[in-house]
Design an enzyme around this catalytic site. Sequence first.
Site, short mmCIF file in Angstrom:
data_model
loop_
_atom_site.label_atom_id
_atom_site.label_comp_id
_atom_site.label_asym_id
_atom_site.label_seq_id
_atom_site.Cartn_x
_atom_site.Cartn_y
_atom_site.Cartn_z
N MET A 2 0.84 -1.19 0.00
CA MET A 2 0.00 0.00 0.00
C MET A 2 0.88 1.25 0.00
O MET A 2 2.02 1.21 0.47
CB MET A 2 -0.91 0.00 1.23
CG MET A 2 -1.89 -1.15 1.24
SD MET A 2 -2.99 -1.11 2.66
CE MET A 2 -4.07 0.23 2.17
N THR A 37 -1.40 3.12 -8.20
CA THR A 37 -2.46 3.84 -8.91
C THR A 37 -1.88 5.01 -9.69
O THR A 37 -2.31 5.28 -10.82
CB THR A 37 -3.55 4.31 -7.92
OG1 THR A 37 -4.04 3.17 -7.21
CG2 THR A 37 -4.71 4.97 -8.66
N GLU A 90 -6.53 -2.14 -8.01
CA GLU A 90 -6.90 -3.04 -6.92
C GLU A 90 -7.35 -4.40 -7.48
O GLU A 90 -8.39 -4.94 -7.11
CB GLU A 90 -8.02 -2.42 -6.05
CG GLU A 90 -7.73 -1.02 -5.55
CD GLU A 90 -6.72 -0.93 -4.42
OE1 GLU A 90 -6.13 -1.96 -4.05
OE2 GLU A 90 -6.51 0.18 -3.92
N LEU A 137 -10.54 -10.47 5.39
CA LEU A 137 -9.49 -10.41 4.37
C LEU A 137 -9.54 -9.10 3.59
O LEU A 137 -8.53 -8.44 3.41
CB LEU A 137 -9.60 -11.60 3.40
CG LEU A 137 -8.54 -11.64 2.30
CD1 LEU A 137 -7.13 -11.73 2.89
CD2 LEU A 137 -8.79 -12.80 1.36
N GLY A 173 -9.32 0.60 2.99
CA GLY A 173 -8.97 1.73 3.84
C GLY A 173 -7.62 2.29 3.46
O GLY A 173 -6.93 1.76 2.59
#
Length: 196
Positions: free
Chosen positions: A19, A24, A92, A166, A170
């Site tokens: 993350m 992106t 994602e 899972l 966020g």
Amino acid sequence: MNIIRKLKPGTISLVLGPMFAGKTTFLIHCIYMLEHLEKKVVFIKSTKNTRDKTIKTHSGIQLRPKHCKIIESTQLSDVGSLTDIHAVVIDEAHFFDDLIKCRTWADEEKIIILAGLNASFEQKMFPPIVRIFPYCSWVKYIGRTCMKCNRHNACFNVRKNADKTLILAGGSELYVTCCNNCLKNTFIKQLQPIKY
């Protein structure tokens, strides 16, 4: 970086990382380059990602495409016909259980670009990523610096709370990305048990 040379019709490219690493942002860059080449692009976003209804990175960069079609879906099989599309970009990707559907689009000579997490908060690969990986002709790993020590490369996503679901969308309010040293010395002690 001339990524466009690697993005050929009929191929699947995969961008992995923890993350907050810029996956992106990388996809947005690819979309702008494809649009510059007058390619028709569709951006697919999972409805499981409830953080934001726009195409926006954790750092606030927002997608403002000229001609890119944006689709929100739970499953790729619900997307419908993409006959007039040159490129399919999926953010994602680990959220899509039927990610293997990308093989069909690649067989239709579309450029497929996927971005997803390298692992879950339990440090396990997501099954959709594992299933699509053998069909990827190009894989890029994007890393970041540890959010705990700011010294080492971070590759672990750690959830800040005890929720064991899972898929829990966020940002920094729920997750931290850390290096191996901080994972074993700080987070494993706090969040027992993380199983390898």
